[in-house]
Design a protein around this motif. Structure first.
Motif, mmCIF file in Angstrom:
data_model
loop_
_atom_site.group_PDB
_atom_site.id
_atom_site.type_symbol
_atom_site.label_atom_id
_atom_site.label_comp_id
_atom_site.label_asym_id
_atom_site.label_seq_id
_atom_site.Cartn_x
_atom_site.Cartn_y
_atom_site.Cartn_z
ATOM 1 N N ALA A 156 20.378 99.744 -13.212
ATOM 2 C CA ALA A 156 19.490 99.343 -12.106
ATOM 3 C C ALA A 156 19.627 100.276 -10.899
ATOM 4 O O ALA A 156 18.764 100.288 -10.026
ATOM 5 N N ARG A 157 20.711 101.060 -10.865
ATOM 6 C CA ARG A 157 20.899 101.971 -9.722
ATOM 7 C C ARG A 157 20.270 103.340 -9.950
ATOM 8 O O ARG A 157 20.224 104.174 -9.056
ATOM 9 N N ILE A 158 19.802 103.593 -11.182
ATOM 10 C CA ILE A 158 19.285 104.931 -11.534
ATOM 11 C C ILE A 158 17.765 104.874 -11.652
ATOM 12 O O ILE A 158 17.212 103.897 -12.178
ATOM 13 N N ARG A 159 17.129 105.938 -11.160
ATOM 14 C CA ARG A 159 15.667 105.940 -11.176
ATOM 15 C C ARG A 159 15.115 107.323 -11.466
ATOM 16 O O ARG A 159 15.615 108.305 -10.913
ATOM 17 N N PHE A 160 14.112 107.407 -12.323
ATOM 18 C CA PHE A 160 13.269 108.603 -12.387
ATOM 19 C C PHE A 160 11.899 108.184 -12.872
ATOM 20 O O PHE A 160 11.750 107.105 -13.482
ATOM 21 N N ARG A 161 10.903 108.992 -12.582
ATOM 22 C CA ARG A 161 9.522 108.626 -12.887
ATOM 23 C C ARG A 161 9.359 108.390 -14.388
ATOM 24 O O ARG A 161 9.776 109.219 -15.193
ATOM 25 N N LEU A 212 18.675 105.915 -21.347
ATOM 26 C CA LEU A 212 17.498 106.003 -20.470
ATOM 27 C C LEU A 212 16.687 107.193 -20.952
ATOM 28 O O LEU A 212 17.200 108.327 -20.993
ATOM 29 N N ILE A 264 16.030 112.875 -10.816
ATOM 30 C CA ILE A 264 16.746 111.629 -11.131
ATOM 31 C C ILE A 264 17.530 111.204 -9.889
ATOM 32 O O ILE A 264 18.323 111.983 -9.354
ATOM 33 N N ASP A 265 17.313 109.969 -9.447
ATOM 34 C CA ASP A 265 18.041 109.434 -8.281
ATOM 35 C C ASP A 265 19.092 108.441 -8.737
ATOM 36 O O ASP A 265 18.940 107.783 -9.774
ATOM 37 N N GLY A 266 20.145 108.325 -7.935
ATOM 38 C CA GLY A 266 21.143 107.270 -8.146
ATOM 39 C C GLY A 266 22.254 107.651 -9.086
ATOM 40 O O GLY A 266 22.989 106.791 -9.582
ATOM 41 N N MET A 308 10.855 106.318 -16.306
ATOM 42 C CA MET A 308 12.099 105.989 -17.041
ATOM 43 C C MET A 308 11.865 104.794 -17.970
ATOM 44 O O MET A 308 11.336 103.778 -17.554
ATOM 45 N N ASP A 364 11.337 115.605 -14.019
ATOM 46 C CA ASP A 364 11.336 114.518 -13.023
ATOM 47 C C ASP A 364 12.718 114.390 -12.385
ATOM 48 O O ASP A 364 13.724 114.247 -13.097
#
Ligand code: GLY
Length: 403
Positions: A386-391, A316, A331-333, A393, A329
């Motif tokens: 699919a569970r990880i998110r950042f602006r 990622l 990072i979520d998840g 990405m 940024d």
């Protein structure tokens, strides 16, 4: 044992994770490490290229083994300096690391050892490709890109053959990474891997440090592995020893696979990134005896075994990578828990003032998964992605599909 891992990338997180599982290891440190590595090791605030600082710290802390991940400190002589302190170090001397640090030296070694090589250039027009081939006397390998893959790979002996092949198709084809632990004399080949260097799906766009990797790769059959060991790795190791530069560490052969056999594109004096992430996820045996065997110059009693399952690692990357990655940024998840056989390795991450993990580099994470076959492993890795998110990405959707 007290072990220090040097580096801060996904490769070093995978190394630290694997080393932390060894019953031989009581204390594990990483310099400088990252927030993911901090889950398995104590971080030391020293840069990977702070040669004197690392050597002093390792001596004071009575470290039993230093494992160097990246090439830059090796080329700068970190392994030599640590060895002078009397501390075992996994990673070649600066002299042996020249096999990666100097193209001219690597070429000379390959020529002297009779190692089959091919230089790589990537072109989308015949004329510049032909000029490049002419400069090399026509002794090049021409590979078709994805659309012309059916036409295979042509090994050329002169300019006329190169021109004919170039006119028939345009560049690219199967590549593989074959990496071995080396003790100065013997090699222990790891499972073969393949990485994806271009930023976009379908191997398009600019080159990157690697957007994902998988192992095993069906193009490297047991026969090809045997050829790589016999015709590439052992001759290189013997030639380096003959020159008084015995190689102890991980020797990486970047190969182009041709009908006439494997051809070396490059040697690296270290483990690959991101190849190491899926490779260590697949490694069943304890990695520490292999690292020690390489350092002590005796891998003879050491087995390196791999899970029969496949592994896929998806990188990622930050917005703007590779040209100008944006950092900072959140990072979520990241928290998991993750299913069995899934590991998220950190690279360009940092802990912000407020405690959140944020992006801090181009390649941010490698999300890895085991699966019964490459397609299962890829599906499980992408479920975790699919569970990880950042602006911003960005990641490739086709890792492992080339196989
Ligand atoms: N994945 C390519 C490298 O480590 O050089």
């Amino acid at each position: 044992m007290r072990v220090l891992v040097v580096g801060a990338g996904g490769r070093e997180h995978a190394l630290a994770w694997k080393i932390s599982r060894s019953p031989l290891v009581r204390e594990l440190y990483a310099a400088p490490g990252n927030p993911g590595i901090a889950q398995v090791a104590e971080l030391v605030p020293l840069g990977a290229e702070d040669v004197d600082g690392l050597a002093r710290w390792a001596r004071e802390k009575q470290i039993d083994l230093v494992v160097v991940g990246p090439e830059a400190p090796l080329v700068k002589g970190l392994a030599d300096r640590i060895a002078r302190e009397g501390i075992p170090v996994f990673g070649p001397s600066a002299g042996a690391a020249e096999v990666e640090g100097s193209k001219a030296f690597a070429k000379d070694v390959m020529r002297a050892a009779g190692i089959p090589t091919a230089e790589a250039g990537t072109f989308d027009a015949v004329d510049p490709a032909l000029a490049w081939a002419r400069a090399r006397g026509g002794r090049v390998v021409v590979k078709a890109d994805g659309l012309a893959a059916g036409k295979g790979v042509v090994v050329c002996g002169d300019v006329a053959e190169a021109e004919a092949a170039l006119r028939a198709m345009l560049v690219e084809g199967p590549e593989a990474s074959c990496i071995a632990f080396v003790d100065g004399e013997r090699v222990r080949l790891l499972a073969a891997a393949q990485d994806h260097k271009r930023i976009f799906d379908g191997d398009r766009g600019p080159n990157t440090g690697g957007m994902g990797a998988f192992s095993p790769t069906p193009t490297v059959t047991p026969e090809v592995s045997a050829m790589v060991e016999r015709d590439v790795l052992l001759p290189a190791v013997r030639e380096l020893a003959r020159r008084g530069r015995p190689f102890r560490g991980a020797l990486y052969a970047g190969l182009m696979l041709t009908p006439a056999g494997p051809r070396v594109l490059e040697f690296n004096a270290r483990l690959g990134d991101p190849e190491t992430q899926p490779l260590l996820l697949r490694m069943e045996s304890d990695v520490v005896p292999a690292l020690l065997g390489a350092v002590r110059g005796d891998l003879s009693g050491v087995d390196v075994t791999f899970d029969r399952r496949a592994a896929v690692g998806v990188v990622l990357a930050a917005d703007g990578y590779p040209a100008k990655p944006r950092t900072g940024d959140p990072i979520d998840g990241l928290d998991g828990p993750w299913p069995e056989g899934v590991q998220v390795f950190h690279a360009g991450t940092a802990r912000a003032q407020d405690g959140r993990v944020v992006t801090s580099g181009g390649r941010v994470l490698t999300v890895c998964a085991l699966g019964d076959a490459l397609d299962d492993a890829a599906r499980r890795a992408y479920d975790a992605v699919a569970r990880i998110r950042f602006r911003g990405m960005q990641y490739r959707k086709d890792i492992g599909k080339r196989a």
